[in-house]
Design an enzyme around this catalytic site. Structure first.
Site, PDB file in Angstrom:
ATOM      1  N   ARG A 162      73.478  -6.468  77.487  1.00  0.00           N
ATOM      2  CA  ARG A 162      74.713  -5.751  77.781  1.00  0.00           C
ATOM      3  C   ARG A 162      75.629  -5.831  76.565  1.00  0.00           C
ATOM      4  NH1 ARG A 162      72.071  -3.875  81.050  1.00  0.00           N
ATOM      5  NH2 ARG A 162      72.402  -3.625  83.297  1.00  0.00           N
ATOM      6  N   HIS A 173      70.395   3.151  75.288  1.00  0.00           N
ATOM      7  CA  HIS A 173      70.082   2.414  76.527  1.00  0.00           C
ATOM      8  C   HIS A 173      68.759   2.894  77.111  1.00  0.00           C
ATOM      9  CE1 HIS A 173      72.149  -0.105  79.857  1.00  0.00           C
ATOM     10  NE2 HIS A 173      70.860  -0.382  79.762  1.00  0.00           N
ATOM     11  N   GLU A 187      79.435   3.383  77.602  1.00  0.00           N
ATOM     12  CA  GLU A 187      78.255   4.242  77.584  1.00  0.00           C
ATOM     13  C   GLU A 187      78.518   5.510  78.374  1.00  0.00           C
ATOM     14  OE1 GLU A 187      74.760   2.127  78.802  1.00  0.00           O
ATOM     15  OE2 GLU A 187      75.019   0.544  77.313  1.00  0.00           O
TER      16      GLU A 187
END
Length: 317
Positions: A236, A284, A265
């Site tokens: 993270r 991601h 994000e």
């Protein structure tokens, strides 16, 4: 007939990777492919739906949003946890929250891929092989013989460690609750936090984001690292203090930063990390594989079917 939504299906594969046919016979299903930003826009778009399926933490369900969705009865998140859902608010408003299985360990493969890509300058060399490009413009380095530091020796961290060991890397690890016995079980030497940062040639983060781990890697820790060391973050973004990281990269304090996760994000187009030459970034992708998605969407369908049958499964709140 209930209205069901599936959010943030960026690749437009939700309906093809699971069997939605039984739900489609009795309910209305709408898939959202584009991200919806902001509480007000989300509230307008999602107001009609009684059940909503969400992909990991792509869309946050805060108290402010849940309060604006009076028709919502079920929220299904892929994975067994989702820090972007206010579980207390959901409970107070009578919303059942369920999680799916199917997470897999694909993020470990990406972490190793980022290490290899950085070590061999693959981003640049891929481009030089386009028409008109140069030939052999960089000098890489071997991962074999290097020290791989694992911050968080859980399932993912242990898997990264096994792959690193197979390559020939020397494994060291630290986390607050890591024991000598568990470290030995996974072929690692348990070291102190400071030694992890001092000794690692490549340091890979595999910790869950929590109040305890937020900002765990800051200016002090970055200052302990070797000047040619690589920091890899596929966990993270907020585990690493962004301002301290950008300063360290700009000053050449560490060799580089390879990351798949970020504070915000999608990462804004003008974010300074996008133009940082020492940063190697992916959007991601750690869990974005067909195999993982089949497990996620299959679990989402099963959770929705079970809820409407009066037998919820995987309840988180």
């Amino acid at each position: 007939m209930a209205s069901i939504a599936a959010l943030d299906d960026y690749q437009k594969v939700a309906l093809s990777l699971a069997d939605w046919s039984k739900l489609q016979q009795n309910h209305q299903i709408k898939v959202f492919n584009e991200r919806i930003g902001g509480v007000e826009a989300l509230a307008r778009a999602l107001a009609p739906f009684e059940a909503i399926g969400i992909m990991r933490e792509r869309t946050a369900f805060s108290r402010a949003l849940i309060e604006k969705l009076p028709n919502l009865k079920l929220l299904v998140t892929t994975g067994k946890r989702n820090a972007a859902i206010d579980l207390n608010a959901a409970k107070e408003h009578g919303v059942t929250v369920c999680g799916t299985g199917g997470g897999g360990l694909s993020t470990a493969e990406l972490a190793i891929g980022l290490m290899l890509a950085f070590a061999r300058h693959l981003r640049l060399e891929f481009e030089t092989m386009r028409p008109g490009g140069a030939w052999q413009t960089t000098l890489g380095f071997d991962l074999e013989g290097k020290t791989l530091g694992i911050l968080g020796l859980g399932n993912l961290g242990a898997r990264v460690g096994r792959i690193g060991t197979a390559i020939g890397m020397q494994l060291i690890a630290w986390s607050e609750n890591l024991t000598q016995e568990r470290a030995r079980q996974h072929g690692a030497e348990r070291v102190s936090k400071d030694d992890l940062f001092r000794r690692a040639d490549v340091l890979s983060i595999h910790s869950v984001l929590s109040p305890r781990t937020r900002g765990l890697v800051g200016a002090r820790e970055l200052g302990l690292m070797k000047k040619d060391a690589l920091l890899v973050n596929t966990s993270r973004g907020p585990i690493v203090e962004e301002a301290a990281l950008l300063a360290a990269l700009k000053a050449g304090q560490i060799g580089g930063y390879a990351a798949d996760t970020f504070d915000v994000e999608p990462l804004p187009a003008d974010h300074p990390l996008r133009s940082e030459p020492r940063a190697l970034l992916t959007p991601h992708l750690g869990y974005v594989t067909a195999e993982t998605y089949r497990g996620f969407y299959g679990g989402m369908v099963a959770s929705i079917e079970a809820f409407f049958a009066g037998k919820p499964i995987g309840v988180l709140s």
